[in-house]
Design a protein around this motif. Structure first.
Motif, PDB file in Angstrom:
ATOM      1  N   GLY A 603      28.068  39.577  57.299  1.00 20.83           N
ATOM      2  CA  GLY A 603      27.272  38.825  56.335  1.00 20.83           C
ATOM      3  C   GLY A 603      26.032  38.241  56.986  1.00 20.83           C
ATOM      4  N   THR A 604      25.375  37.326  56.288  1.00 20.86           N
ATOM      5  CA  THR A 604      24.199  36.628  56.814  1.00 20.86           C
ATOM      6  C   THR A 604      24.360  35.138  56.556  1.00 20.86           C
ATOM      7  OG1 THR A 604      22.965  36.851  54.736  1.00 20.86           O
ATOM      8  CG2 THR A 604      22.732  38.621  56.363  1.00 20.86           C
ATOM      9  N   GLY A 605      23.515  34.330  57.213  1.00 18.00           N
ATOM     10  CA  GLY A 605      23.580  32.894  57.013  1.00 18.00           C
ATOM     11  C   GLY A 605      23.285  32.504  55.580  1.00 18.00           C
ATOM     12  N   GLU A 606      22.324  33.185  54.954  1.00 25.22           N
ATOM     13  CA  GLU A 606      21.988  32.906  53.554  1.00 25.22           C
ATOM     14  C   GLU A 606      22.910  33.616  52.582  1.00 25.22           C
ATOM     15  OE1 GLU A 606      19.943  34.353  55.717  1.00 25.22           O
ATOM     16  OE2 GLU A 606      18.870  32.551  56.416  1.00 25.22           O
ATOM     17  N   GLY A 607      23.646  34.610  53.075  1.00 26.10           N
ATOM     18  CA  GLY A 607      24.551  35.366  52.219  1.00 26.10           C
ATOM     19  C   GLY A 607      24.040  36.772  51.958  1.00 26.10           C
ATOM     20  N   TRP A 625      44.072  65.553  44.864  1.00 26.96           N
ATOM     21  CA  TRP A 625      43.335  64.568  45.654  1.00 26.96           C
ATOM     22  C   TRP A 625      43.273  63.233  44.938  1.00 26.96           C
ATOM     23  CZ3 TRP A 625      43.299  65.923  50.270  1.00 26.96           C
ATOM     24  CH2 TRP A 625      43.177  67.262  50.617  1.00 26.96           C
ATOM     25  N   SER A 626      42.983  63.220  43.674  1.00 25.78           N
ATOM     26  CA  SER A 626      42.919  61.970  42.920  1.00 25.78           C
ATOM     27  C   SER A 626      43.116  62.281  41.452  1.00 25.78           C
ATOM     28  CB  SER A 626      41.572  61.274  43.146  1.00 25.78           C
ATOM     29  OG  SER A 626      40.512  62.090  42.673  1.00 25.78           O
ATOM     30  N   GLY A 627      43.533  61.234  40.709  1.00 22.05           N
ATOM     31  CA  GLY A 627      43.744  61.419  39.287  1.00 22.05           C
ATOM     32  C   GLY A 627      42.502  61.088  38.487  1.00 22.05           C
ATOM     33  N   ALA A 628      42.648  61.123  37.186  1.00 18.34           N
ATOM     34  CA  ALA A 628      41.525  60.864  36.291  1.00 18.34           C
ATOM     35  C   ALA A 628      41.137  59.390  36.347  1.00 18.34           C
ATOM     36  CB  ALA A 628      41.906  61.259  34.865  1.00 18.34           C
ATOM     37  N   MET A 629      39.832  59.129  36.146  1.00 19.78           N
ATOM     38  CA  MET A 629      39.326  57.764  36.126  1.00 19.78           C
ATOM     39  C   MET A 629      39.742  57.086  34.823  1.00 19.78           C
ATOM     40  SD  MET A 629      37.590  55.415  37.678  1.00 19.78           S
ATOM     41  CE  MET A 629      36.703  56.339  38.928  1.00 19.78           C
ATOM     42  N   LEU A 630      40.373  55.919  34.943  1.00 23.75           N
ATOM     43  CA  LEU A 630      40.815  55.162  33.771  1.00 23.75           C
ATOM     44  C   LEU A 630      39.894  53.994  33.449  1.00 23.75           C
ATOM     45  CD1 LEU A 630      44.654  55.051  34.539  1.00 23.75           C
ATOM     46  CD2 LEU A 630      43.432  56.641  33.037  1.00 23.75           C
ATOM     47  N   HIS A 631      39.405  53.333  34.495  1.00 20.77           N
ATOM     48  CA  HIS A 631      38.519  52.194  34.266  1.00 20.77           C
ATOM     49  C   HIS A 631      37.749  51.911  35.547  1.00 20.77           C
ATOM     50  CE1 HIS A 631      37.191  48.483  32.275  1.00 20.77           C
ATOM     51  NE2 HIS A 631      37.333  47.883  33.459  1.00 20.77           N
ATOM     52  N   LYS A 632      36.497  51.476  35.393  1.00 18.83           N
ATOM     53  CA  LYS A 632      35.658  51.138  36.543  1.00 18.83           C
ATOM     54  C   LYS A 632      34.833  49.910  36.217  1.00 18.83           C
ATOM     55  CE  LYS A 632      32.308  53.116  39.810  1.00 18.83           C
ATOM     56  NZ  LYS A 632      31.558  54.343  40.196  1.00 18.83           N
ATOM     57  N   ALA A 633      34.775  48.977  37.167  1.00 19.62           N
ATOM     58  CA  ALA A 633      34.011  47.742  36.968  1.00 19.62           C
ATOM     59  C   ALA A 633      33.381  47.339  38.290  1.00 19.62           C
ATOM     60  CB  ALA A 633      34.913  46.630  36.440  1.00 19.62           C
ATOM     61  N   ALA A 634      32.341  46.516  38.217  1.00 22.42           N
ATOM     62  CA  ALA A 634      31.648  46.036  39.409  1.00 22.42           C
ATOM     63  C   ALA A 634      31.272  44.572  39.217  1.00 22.42           C
ATOM     64  CB  ALA A 634      30.407  46.880  39.692  1.00 22.42           C
ATOM     65  N   ARG A 635      31.356  43.798  40.295  1.00 22.02           N
ATOM     66  CA  ARG A 635      30.974  42.388  40.291  1.00 22.02           C
ATOM     67  C   ARG A 635      30.146  42.101  41.535  1.00 22.02           C
ATOM     68  NH1 ARG A 635      32.927  43.186  36.074  1.00 22.02           N
ATOM     69  NH2 ARG A 635      34.403  41.903  34.853  1.00 22.02           N
ATOM     70  N   ASP A 636      29.193  41.214  41.393  1.00 23.98           N
ATOM     71  CA  ASP A 636      28.375  40.810  42.526  1.00 23.98           C
ATOM     72  C   ASP A 636      29.164  39.872  43.434  1.00 23.98           C
ATOM     73  OD1 ASP A 636      26.266  42.287  41.578  1.00 23.98           O
ATOM     74  OD2 ASP A 636      25.291  40.604  40.577  1.00 23.98           O
ATOM     75  N   VAL A 637      29.047  40.089  44.737  1.00 20.78           N
ATOM     76  CA  VAL A 637      29.679  39.211  45.719  1.00 20.78           C
ATOM     77  C   VAL A 637      28.656  38.879  46.792  1.00 20.78           C
ATOM     78  CG1 VAL A 637      32.009  40.108  45.346  1.00 20.78           C
ATOM     79  CG2 VAL A 637      30.551  41.149  47.085  1.00 20.78           C
ATOM     80  N   VAL A 638      28.893  37.793  47.491  1.00 17.11           N
ATOM     81  CA  VAL A 638      28.018  37.350  48.580  1.00 17.11           C
ATOM     82  C   VAL A 638      28.880  37.113  49.813  1.00 17.11           C
ATOM     83  CG1 VAL A 638      26.379  35.614  49.379  1.00 17.11           C
ATOM     84  CG2 VAL A 638      26.402  36.289  46.970  1.00 17.11           C
ATOM     85  N   ILE A 639      28.480  37.683  50.947  1.00 13.22           N
ATOM     86  CA  ILE A 639      29.215  37.524  52.199  1.00 13.22           C
ATOM     87  C   ILE A 639      28.354  36.716  53.165  1.00 13.22           C
ATOM     88  CG2 ILE A 639      30.310  38.705  54.132  1.00 13.22           C
ATOM     89  CD1 ILE A 639      30.796  41.066  52.333  1.00 13.22           C
ATOM     90  N   PHE A 640      28.901  35.615  53.638  1.00 14.20           N
ATOM     91  CA  PHE A 640      28.201  34.730  54.566  1.00 14.20           C
ATOM     92  C   PHE A 640      28.645  35.024  55.991  1.00 14.20           C
ATOM     93  CE2 PHE A 640      28.373  32.637  50.479  1.00 14.20           C
ATOM     94  CZ  PHE A 640      27.074  32.155  50.309  1.00 14.20           C
ATOM     95  N   HIS A 641      27.823  34.583  56.947  1.00 12.88           N
ATOM     96  CA  HIS A 641      28.142  34.785  58.363  1.00 12.88           C
ATOM     97  C   HIS A 641      27.891  33.506  59.136  1.00 12.88           C
ATOM     98  CE1 HIS A 641      28.725  37.058  62.082  1.00 12.88           C
ATOM     99  NE2 HIS A 641      27.705  36.380  62.583  1.00 12.88           N
ATOM    100  N   HIS A 642      28.837  33.144  59.990  1.00 11.06           N
ATOM    101  CA  HIS A 642      28.717  31.964  60.838  1.00 11.06           C
ATOM    102  C   HIS A 642      28.550  32.430  62.270  1.00 11.06           C
ATOM    103  CE1 HIS A 642      29.850  29.382  57.515  1.00 11.06           C
ATOM    104  NE2 HIS A 642      30.879  30.191  57.273  1.00 11.06           N
TER     105      HIS A 642
END
Length: 642
Positions: A603-607, A625-642
């Protein structure tokens, strides 16, 4: 009478005083209190004795006797093993297997056969005693890197060794993972800096003896007190870059070794099917027909491991791209300090300029793309294309690296370079550039996954997560295997007398504790595969796999909370710790993903602003290899670093 008295006093002095004139059993620990080594402990000690100072000749006389001759008795191997070992045993007799003190390269054309042969030589031994004999022979007669790579794989596969613990490979052969300056500094440390020196009290006069100088509380000799802090070789950098992480480089080395074993097993198992296409009863027209036939074969090239290998390439590329954004420094510009081999030979750098390397990489990718297009028959809308691309890249991986190495090193094969050892690959900016290009090529063949039945689709109702942060932690790596003293491999165990450790001190990336909660609504009972990814915003690829699990959903709302703990350093015991009396057994868990401390990108100090992608799919069948797609979603996240 006086003389008898003086003689008696002298005897008391020599025995250590009045208290030491008691029977000897009073000064001994009862034998039943001394913990006798268990069978598992003895086997653990055997492995450690083989690995101590593995880059130098074996000195343990008992082990030398066990490995004095090549074991060719059919009864000492599993049924049918001699037929599979015939070519390897012939190559041993002809001295074709790499010997100690030579230059080892994973790009040698015969190296896959050698690794496969030594691995089978160890894994197919019918019992523990036969395995011991073969392991001792391999330790004495084969190159240490080849031996360690094969031993690591065989120990994990054998029933009588899979519960034993091996030290981390960067402690067994630290020369392959640390810079030349660190290795040379460690080799200059003398044994006396780590163990207490024994000092002898000054001699006593007759009058001192008569006065009771040698009492129980004052022994003849004593040990000098030493500080408890370790002898530290500083190897800290301003930034703990991903490419210099020794655990990641060790993981990558093991991954490449597993790829080699997987490909060699495939070649052997499919040998009878590579001549005739059973569906058309005619010879294959070329590599493309053979590749397609392998794709249709349940046990062919398209096994799970080659897909995992490419999956790990994508994970490294994703983590590197996010690190570049966080640090503002391109990973392609990172040049690592020079390395040396186990024999002290320095690595050779290429004389080709950056533009020449770039043109060469572009040519390799264009040639590979033409092969993929031929394999998919220009049907670019098939969902199978990305798997064809992944496995063709995997099957050509070693030949691609070999051609690249020969081109940039003026066709020289006698000098070590970072492309020639999997332990150094990720340090090389040329190799990292190759991985980036391979990932872009394969991703271009991805098509949207098919959708499942609209009446049976679950949905993601809510997502919540705690604060995510990363930090750099100080870690110490045991360098005791570099100590230049012969007693490490004699029957006497000097490691138990250590009061100080010899370590290389670095910093590595880690993450704090966090959790992610999911609320999934299901229209009926169903089985669902859930995968969580981290990716740069507005980009779906590459993405870093954070978590994956299969769950049985009930009708209605289902709540899941996934907890992610900070990774502790030293989960694998060091060489010194494994020699302690209290032997720690294996927990039996294995992970084929990136090391757990790299689960979250820097991450970063500001995120650092990323997106969390959640995919719900139908679990794939065993041959899918994989099955059919049933549902897909996305959310914003912020990763900080110390």
């Amino acid at each position: 009478m006086l003389r008898l008295t003086l003689v008696w006093l002298c005897c008391l002095a020599l025995c250590g005083g009045w208290s030491r004139s008691l029977p000897l059993w009073r000064n001994r620990e009862p034998e039943d209190l001394i913990e006798k080594p268990t069978q598992q402990g003895e086997r653990q000690r055997f492995l450690l004795d083989l690995l101590l100072q593995v880059h130098k000749p074996l000195l343990h006389q008992e082990l030398i006797a066990m490995g004095s001759r090549l074991n060719q008795e059919p009864s000492d191997y599993q049924e049918g093993a001699m037929l599979r070992l015939k070519d390897f045993l012939d190559s041993v007799h002809e001295n074709k297997v790499p010997r100690p003190f030579g230059i080892f390269s994973q790009l040698d054309k015969k190296m896959p056969e050698h690794l496969f042969g030594v691995y089978r030589f160890l894994a197919l031994a019918t019992d523990w005693y036969s395995f011991q004999r073969n392991a001792c022979y391999a330790r004495i007669h084969f190159h240490p890197i080849l031996f360690v790579n094969a031993l690591q794989l065989a120990v994990e596969e054998r029933e009588d060794t899979k519960d034993l613990r091996l030290p981390a490979m960067y402690e067994v052969l630290p020369q392959l993972y640390f810079e030349k300056e660190v290795i040379l500094a460690a080799e200059e440390v003398v044994w006396q800096q780590l163990i207490p020196t024994r000092t002898v009290s000054p001699k006593c006069s007759w009058m001192d003896i008569l006065r009771g100088c040698h009492s129980y509380r004052r022994p003849l000799d004593k040990e000098e007190l030493m500080p408890a802090d370790p002898v530290v070789i500083d190897d800290e950098r301003k930034v703990a870059h991903l490419s210099f992480d020794v655990q990641l480089n060790s993981y990558w080395n093991n991954l490449v070794n597993r790829l080699i074993i997987s490909m060699e097993e495939w070649k052997e198992s499919e040998g009878h099917q590579r001549i005739i296409d059973g569906d058309r009863l005619m010879a294959f027209r070329g590599a493309t027909d053979e590749l397609r036939f392998g794709y249709q074969s349940q046990n062919g090239l398209y096994s799970k491991f080659p897909q995992l290998f490419y999956y790990c390439i994508e994970q490294f590329v994703a983590a590197s791209m996010m690190e570049d954004v966080a640090t503002g420094q391109r990973s392609m510009e990172l040049i690592d300090p020079p390395l040396i081999t186990t024999g002290g030979v320095p690595f050779k750098a290429t004389s080709m300029d950056k533009e020449g390397v770039s043109r060469l990489l572009s040519l390799i990718i264009e040639n590979l793309q033409a092969q993929i297009n031929d394999a998919v028959s220009n049907d670019f809308n098939s969902s199978d294309n990305i798997f064809v691309a992944q496995h063709l890249v995997t099957s050509r991986y070693l030949s691609i690296c070999r051609d690249l190495s020969l081109a940039i090193n003026d066709r020289a094969t006698s000098q070590p370079n970072m492309l020639g050892l999997a332990t150094a690959n990720l340090r090389d900016p040329i190799f990292r550039s190759l991985l980036f290009r391979l990932n872009r090529l394969v991703s271009s063949y991805e098509v949207p996954a098919p959708s499942g039945s609209p009446l049976q689709k679950p949905s993601l109702e809510a997502i919540s997560f705690s604060r995510m942060n990363t930090f750099e932690q100080i870690v110490d790596t045991d360098l005791i295997n570099l100590m230049d003293q012969q007693l490490l491999q004699t029957q006497r165990n000097n490691l138990k007398s250590l009061q100080r450790r010899l370590v290389a001190r670095q910093r590595r990336l880690n993450h704090g504790n966090f959790h992610i909660a999911l609320e999934v609504s299901a229209p009926a009972e169903m089985l669902v595969q859930t995968d969580l990814y981290l990716a740069l915003r507005n980009q779906s690829r590459p993405r870093l796999h954070l978590d994956g699990f299969v769950s049985s959903l009930r009708k209605g709302i289902n709540v899941f909370q996934r907890n992610f703990s900070s990774s502790s350093y030293g989960s694998s015991p060091t060489v010194s710790e494994l020699y302690e009396t209290n032997f720690r057994t294996s927990d039996g868990t294995r992970s084929y993903g990136l090391p757990s401390h790299l689960r979250v990108p820097r991450g970063t100090g500001e995120g650092l602003k990323l997106q969390l992608i959640i995919e719900l799919t139908e679990p794939g069948l065993e041959n899918e290899w994989s099955g059919a797609m049933l549902h897909k979603a996305a959310r914003d996240v912020v990763i900080f670093h110390h």
